[in-house]
Motif scaffolding. Structure first.
Motif, short mmCIF file in Angstrom:
data_model
loop_
_atom_site.label_atom_id
_atom_site.label_comp_id
_atom_site.label_asym_id
_atom_site.label_seq_id
_atom_site.Cartn_x
_atom_site.Cartn_y
_atom_site.Cartn_z
N THR A 26 -11.27 12.27 -23.46
CA THR A 26 -10.91 12.38 -22.50
C THR A 26 -11.02 13.08 -21.95
O THR A 26 -11.71 12.77 -20.88
CB THR A 26 -9.48 11.64 -21.96
OG1 THR A 26 -8.94 10.81 -22.88
CG2 THR A 26 -8.92 11.42 -20.82
N ASP A 27 -9.60 14.59 -22.07
CA ASP A 27 -10.82 15.58 -21.06
C ASP A 27 -11.82 16.77 -21.79
O ASP A 27 -12.18 17.51 -20.77
CB ASP A 27 -9.51 16.75 -22.04
CG ASP A 27 -8.00 16.76 -21.44
OD1 ASP A 27 -8.17 15.26 -21.03
OD2 ASP A 27 -6.96 17.24 -22.27
N VAL A 28 -12.63 16.23 -22.40
CA VAL A 28 -13.38 16.65 -22.78
C VAL A 28 -14.90 15.67 -22.82
O VAL A 28 -15.70 15.99 -22.10
CB VAL A 28 -13.98 17.71 -24.31
CG1 VAL A 28 -15.44 18.44 -24.62
CG2 VAL A 28 -12.44 18.56 -24.38
N GLU A 61 -15.51 12.81 -21.63
CA GLU A 61 -15.18 11.79 -20.07
C GLU A 61 -15.30 13.14 -19.31
O GLU A 61 -15.57 12.79 -18.02
CB GLU A 61 -14.39 11.16 -20.59
CG GLU A 61 -14.54 10.33 -21.21
CD GLU A 61 -13.17 8.74 -21.88
OE1 GLU A 61 -12.79 9.33 -21.25
OE2 GLU A 61 -13.48 7.91 -22.44
N SER A 62 -15.35 14.57 -19.58
CA SER A 62 -15.24 15.30 -17.88
C SER A 62 -16.46 15.39 -17.16
O SER A 62 -17.24 15.13 -17.77
CB SER A 62 -14.89 16.38 -19.04
OG SER A 62 -14.82 17.43 -17.44
N ASP A 63 -16.04 15.49 -16.09
CA ASP A 63 -16.95 15.50 -14.89
C ASP A 63 -17.97 16.49 -14.96
O ASP A 63 -18.77 16.85 -13.89
CB ASP A 63 -16.70 14.86 -13.20
CG ASP A 63 -16.34 13.29 -13.72
OD1 ASP A 63 -17.39 12.86 -13.96
OD2 ASP A 63 -15.27 12.83 -12.52
N THR A 64 -17.34 17.97 -15.65
CA THR A 64 -17.71 18.48 -15.58
C THR A 64 -17.75 19.28 -16.71
O THR A 64 -17.82 19.13 -17.30
CB THR A 64 -16.56 20.11 -14.69
OG1 THR A 64 -15.30 20.24 -15.33
CG2 THR A 64 -16.53 19.92 -12.84
N VAL A 66 -17.80 21.84 -20.22
CA VAL A 66 -16.06 21.66 -20.88
C VAL A 66 -16.64 23.18 -22.31
O VAL A 66 -17.24 22.36 -22.85
CB VAL A 66 -14.74 20.87 -21.18
CG1 VAL A 66 -13.93 21.06 -21.65
CG2 VAL A 66 -14.99 19.54 -20.48
N THR A 69 -14.55 23.67 -17.40
CA THR A 69 -13.46 24.40 -17.16
C THR A 69 -13.38 24.44 -18.92
O THR A 69 -14.30 24.41 -19.76
CB THR A 69 -12.64 22.50 -17.69
OG1 THR A 69 -12.90 21.43 -16.85
CG2 THR A 69 -11.52 22.62 -18.27
N LYS A 112 -21.07 18.35 -22.25
CA LYS A 112 -21.97 18.30 -20.90
C LYS A 112 -22.33 16.92 -20.59
O LYS A 112 -23.21 16.51 -22.02
CB LYS A 112 -23.27 19.39 -20.04
CG LYS A 112 -22.78 20.68 -19.71
CD LYS A 112 -23.75 21.12 -19.64
CE LYS A 112 -24.97 21.02 -18.49
NZ LYS A 112 -25.94 21.97 -18.22
#
Length: 106
Positions: A13-15, A17-20, A22, A53, A81
């Protein structure tokens, strides 16, 4: 924005699926070089807020993702990315070098 902590459970979720982009810093409490670069990564996180992030993953508490990623030596920084690992950097470096590397990859 300060760095975030990621775990085997929230990595997707945090990496992925991130929009920016990480940057994941794989580290451990016993790793001296990991502790050396931690303040620099905090500062870079603030300076590049919104562009990238910075996430930290303790490889002693989380073994699944580091094993999947083939983490063999730390500190290891992997830039993701669009759900893909696009760059890797092993070992500590001065803040300026870390920031230049991150900016060249994002």
């Amino acid at each position: 924005m300060a760095t975030i902590n990621v775990t085997d459970e929230n990595f997707k979720t945090d990496v992925l699926e991130s929009d920016t982009p990480v940057l994941v810093d794989f580290w451990a409490d016993w790793c001296g070089p990991c502790k050396m670069i931690a303040p620099a990564l905090e500062e870079i996180s603030d300076e590049l807020n919104g562009k990238v992030t910075i996430a930290k993953m303790d490889i002693m508490e989380n073994t699944g993702i580091p094993a999947e990623m083939g983490v063999q030596s730390i500190p290891l920084m992997v830039l993701f990315k669009n759900g893909e690992a696009v760059a890797r950097k092993v070992g500590a470096a001065p803040k300026s070098q870390l920031k230049d590397w991150i900016e060249s990859e994002i």
